[in-house]
Design a protein around this motif. Structure first.
Motif, PDB file in Angstrom:
ATOM      1  N   THR A   7       0.872  -1.167   0.000  1.00 57.25           N
ATOM      2  CA  THR A   7       0.000   0.000   0.000  1.00 57.25           C
ATOM      3  C   THR A   7       0.915   1.225   0.000  1.00 57.25           C
ATOM      4  OG1 THR A   7      -0.089   0.242   2.410  1.00 57.25           O
ATOM      5  CG2 THR A   7      -1.699  -1.269   1.405  1.00 57.25           C
ATOM      6  N   ILE A 109      -6.925   0.355   8.551  1.00 61.54           N
ATOM      7  CA  ILE A 109      -7.809   0.500   7.383  1.00 61.54           C
ATOM      8  C   ILE A 109      -7.016   0.356   6.089  1.00 61.54           C
ATOM      9  CG2 ILE A 109      -7.771   3.029   7.170  1.00 61.54           C
ATOM     10  CD1 ILE A 109     -10.900   2.725   6.712  1.00 61.54           C
ATOM     11  N   GLU A 110      -5.783   0.844   6.074  1.00 60.45           N
ATOM     12  CA  GLU A 110      -4.936   0.729   4.883  1.00 60.45           C
ATOM     13  C   GLU A 110      -4.631  -0.741   4.583  1.00 60.45           C
ATOM     14  OE1 GLU A 110      -0.584   2.416   3.487  1.00 60.45           O
ATOM     15  OE2 GLU A 110      -1.753   3.599   4.921  1.00 60.45           O
ATOM     16  N   SER A 113      -7.950  -2.713   3.631  1.00 63.66           N
ATOM     17  CA  SER A 113      -8.409  -2.424   2.267  1.00 63.66           C
ATOM     18  C   SER A 113      -7.653  -3.276   1.250  1.00 63.66           C
ATOM     19  CB  SER A 113      -8.228  -0.935   1.946  1.00 63.66           C
ATOM     20  OG  SER A 113      -9.066  -0.154   2.769  1.00 63.66           O
ATOM     21  N   LEU A 146     -15.119   0.339   6.140  1.00 68.59           N
ATOM     22  CA  LEU A 146     -14.710  -0.510   5.027  1.00 68.59           C
ATOM     23  C   LEU A 146     -15.896  -1.030   4.203  1.00 68.59           C
ATOM     24  CD1 LEU A 146     -11.926  -2.519   6.865  1.00 68.59           C
ATOM     25  CD2 LEU A 146     -11.577  -1.035   4.865  1.00 68.59           C
ATOM     26  N   HIS A 177     -18.908  -4.762  -2.639  1.00 69.24           N
ATOM     27  CA  HIS A 177     -17.580  -4.147  -2.667  1.00 69.24           C
ATOM     28  C   HIS A 177     -17.314  -3.476  -4.012  1.00 69.24           C
ATOM     29  CE1 HIS A 177     -13.091  -4.187  -2.843  1.00 69.24           C
ATOM     30  NE2 HIS A 177     -13.265  -3.695  -1.633  1.00 69.24           N
TER      31      HIS A 177
END
Length: 179
Positions: A7, A109-110, A113, A146, A177
Motif C-alpha cells: 500500500t 484501514i490501509e 483495504s 470498510l 464491494h
C-alpha cells in the motif's frame, strides 16, 4: 509462493520465524488481546508456535496471515489476514491487530483495504466476514468504514480469559464491494 501486498505506507508480507519477537510483543500485550478471543501470550515460545501455525494454515489453505510492516522501517507492527478460509465456499473471516504504539494512524484501514481487495480479486471470495466483541468499538468503526454490514449477535460466542462474550458478526460481499 506467499503473496506480498503493498500500500502507500505498508508492506504486507509472510511472517517468518525472525518475526516471533514482534509477534510476542503484540500478543503479550493485554490491550491487544482483550477483544481477541485468545489468551495473552506469556512466553516467547508461544509466539514461535503462532508463526508456525500461520505457515501451516496457509500451506493447508485454511488461512492466510500477513505481517504488517511499515515501508520506512523493518519489523512488524501487527498482522492481518483470513481465518476460516474456505476456498470451496469462497468465504473467509478477516482478523487483524496492530500494536498499540501504532493505533490511530490509519494503518488498520490501509492494510484491511488491501487484504479485502486481494480476497475478492485474487482468492475469488464472494463473502468476507468478521466476528467482533460487542465492546470493541474501534473494530466496529473500522469495519463500517470498510463497507461491512452488521448481520447480528452471536451470543456467548467467544471465550476470553475463561469468560463467554457476545460478538457481532459482519460481512461484506463481493457484489457490494464493487459498487
Amino acid at each position: 509462493m506467499f503473496p506480498i501486498l503493498e500500500t502507500k505506507r505498508l508492506k504486507l508480507r509472510e511472517i517468518q520465524h525472525q518475526d516471533a519477537g514482534a509477534i510476542y510483543s503484540c500478543f503479550s500485550n493485554d490491550e491487544v488481546t482483550r477483544y481477541y478471543g485468545q489468551d495473552t501470550l506469556t512466553t516467547p515460545e508461544q509466539a514461535i508456535h503462532m508463526v508456525e501455525l500461520f505457515a501451516t494454515n496457509y500451506a493447508e489453505k485454511r488461512g492466510i496471515r500477513w505481517g504488517i510492516e511499515r515501508k520506512d522501517t523493518q519489523g512488524l507492527i501487527g498482522t492481518i489476514g483470513y481465518n476460516v478460509w474456505s476456498p470451496r465456499h469462497k468465504r473467509a473471516e478477516i482478523g487483524y491487530e496492530i500494536h498499540p504504539e501504532f493505533w490511530g494512524q490509519g494503518y488498520a484501514i490501509e492494510a484491511a483495504s488491501a487484504v479485502i481487495a486481494y480476497g475478492f480479486q485474487v482468492l475469488g471470495l464472494t463473502r468476507i466476514g468478521a466476528v467482533v466483541f460487542l465492546e470493541n468499538q474501534a473494530s466496529h468503526a473500522l469495519l463500517t468504514k470498510l463497507g461491512f454490514e452488521a448481520e447480528g449477535i452471536l451470543r456467548q460466542y467467544i471465550y476470553q480469559n475463561g469468560v463467554a462474550h457476545d460478538t457481532r458478526v459482519y460481512s461484506i460481499l463481493k457484489t457490494n464491494h464493487l459498487r
